[in-house]
Design an enzyme around this catalytic site. Structure first.
Site, PDB file in Angstrom:
ATOM      1  CD1 TRP A  60     -46.448   6.112  25.425  1.00  0.00           C
ATOM      2  CD2 TRP A  60     -44.767   7.427  26.914  1.00  0.00           C
ATOM      3  NE1 TRP A  60     -46.765   6.120  26.687  1.00  0.00           N
ATOM      4  CE2 TRP A  60     -45.874   7.024  27.438  1.00  0.00           C
ATOM      5  CE3 TRP A  60     -43.941   8.266  27.521  1.00  0.00           C
ATOM      6  CZ2 TRP A  60     -45.940   6.983  28.926  1.00  0.00           C
ATOM      7  CZ3 TRP A  60     -44.020   8.396  28.840  1.00  0.00           C
ATOM      8  CH2 TRP A  60     -44.982   7.836  29.535  1.00  0.00           C
ATOM      9  CG  ASP A  81     -38.520   7.535  28.065  1.00  0.00           C
ATOM     10  OD1 ASP A  81     -38.392   6.995  28.739  1.00  0.00           O
ATOM     11  OD2 ASP A  81     -39.758   7.857  27.617  1.00  0.00           O
ATOM     12  CE  LYS A 119     -44.206  -0.910  28.797  1.00  0.00           C
ATOM     13  NZ  LYS A 119     -44.328   0.130  29.525  1.00  0.00           N
TER      14      LYS A 119
END
Length: 415
Positions: free
Chosen positions: A134, A216, A252
């Site tokens: 990312w 993460d 999310k």
């Protein structure tokens, strides 16, 4: 008189936000947005989780809820519920007082606070991120004071799978006390995760080389629909005795993208270090944003604490993850039906929101220019952008790009 600001150069656009703007401004009827990393329903619309709406209505009626400042490290119930969700309610490290969390500004804020703390107080300066990763990982750590960014191999474009030998070799070459950023599940952008056996080997090397794990976790529950399965890697490292930190995001899995709901979880080997660590984290946060927002954290904490609502939420994440899996299967089936050159099995082997399709930059640009299908130039697509009414159109466009611009031509053009 000229402006003092005249020396400020125009910064590059953030690709994913630029794509979103281009998509919004496009008037083409059959346009498709495969860029932005957010869930969409089968009609391509954003979805507010019904359990979130229900809790917000309840909160709106509650006269005892005020808009006073939260403590610097956030809402205690939220942090405790987050750590419990990550490590498991029966985790021995929670019972022995060796795990704690602090509320942060979603996943990015967690990474930022954690990185600054590790740099300032543990004097760590080297960090490793997967290639690819990312894009924000690099920026956040460098802005936090880390001076030595490095990457470890992860994706093999030929096999469209993990370059595991390369990954292990790079970790073996990492200097002691390097911080290794690991994606807990649903690796962004590739969608390919290590197997449990591979995670065990990664842990072996990290233990041997004295490397520090920074997980993460942006998709717990959202990736597979199973909270425990998606937390397996983190729990395995804890079981192995590692000290670690983990950035948790509820963007999310609760659909709370703009509420910035995050938690930074710590696991330490001695409970006596918790109080000093929290005291220093208080100063890191104080100098950055002073304290976190309450609304989203209250929603999450209240849902996680209510058995009925918690079960309802688990049904929501199962529904979201199964829709993603169905769309993966539908896209692969359409590509096979069209006889698209190449093997497309990797699309169904990947997990989470994203698929690293293997499309080259020129093929991706062809999709944008000729078909109004917006995706990152790396070929990463958000599977949620697909739905039953556009998956055939997208498959035809991919087929057109692959046939007209073979990958080997693209590679030759770069030489």
């Amino acid at each position: 008189m000229g402006s003092r600001f005249q020396g400020v150069e125009q910064g590059p656009p953030i690709e994913v936000f630029l794509l979103n703007k281009l998509f919004t401004d496009d008037n083409f009827k059959s346009k498709v947005n495969l860029g932005v990393g957010a869930y969409r329903d089968e009609n391509g619309k954003p979805w507010v989780l019904p359990v979130v709406r229900k809790m917000e209505k309840k909160m709106a009626e509650d006269e005892t809820l005020l808009h006073e400042y939260l403590p610097v490290l956030g809402l205690d119930q939220f942090c405790a519920a987050s750590v419990s969700m990550l490590l498991g309610a029966d985790s021995p490290v929670i019972a022995s007082g060796r795990a704690f969390g602090i509320q942060t500004l979603s996943g990015t804020g967690s990474l930022r606070v954690g990185a600054e703390f590790l740099n300032k107080h543990l004097k760590y300066t080297t960090f490793y991120y997967s290639n690819p990763t990312w894009e924000n990982h690099h920026l956040v750590f460098v802005n936090s004071g880390f001076t030595n960014p490095r990457s470890y191999r992860y994706w093999n474009p030929k096999t469209r799978a993990i370059d595991f030998d390369g990954l292990i070799e790079d970790l073996k070459g990492a200097p002691e006390n390097s911080v290794i950023i690991l994606h807990a599940c649903a690796h962004n952008p590739t969608g390919i995760d290590p197997t449990q056996e591979q995670w065990e080997k990664i842990a072996d090397v990290m233990e041997e080389r004295k490397l520090f794990p920074f997980f993460d976790s942006a998709y717990q529950g959202f990736a597979s629909g199973d909270l425990d399965k998606d937390a397996w890697a983190v729990r395995y490292f804890v079981k192995r005795g590692f000290e670690l930190v983990c950035a948790q995001s509820y963007a999310k899995n609760f659909g709370l993208y703009n509420e910035r709901v995050g938690n930074l979880a710590f696991v330490v080997s001695d409970p006596s270090v918790v109080a000093p660590a929290k005291s220093q984290l208080t100063w890191v946060v104080r100098g950055m944003y002073s304290n976190p927002p309450a609304h989203g954290a209250r929603v999450v904490a209240s849902v996680l604490a209510d058995k009925g609502m918690f079960d309802e939420w688990r049904d929501h994440i199962k529904l979201m993850s199964s829709r993603v899996i169905q769309m993966r299967e539908a896209l692969r089936a359409e590509l096979i039906k069209l006889g698209t050159p190449g093997n497309w099995d990797h699309i169904v082997k990947q997990i989470g929101l994203f698929s690293y399709t293997g499309l080259t930059q020129r093929q991706s640009e062809h999709l944008i220019q000729e078909f109004h299908i917006y995706l990152l130039k790396s070929g990463r697509i958000n599977i949620c952008g697909l739905n039953p009414s556009n998956v055939q159109y997208v498959a035809k466009a991919i087929n057109d790009a692959v046939v007209k611009i073979p990958a080997e031509d693209d590679a030759r053009a770069k030489l």
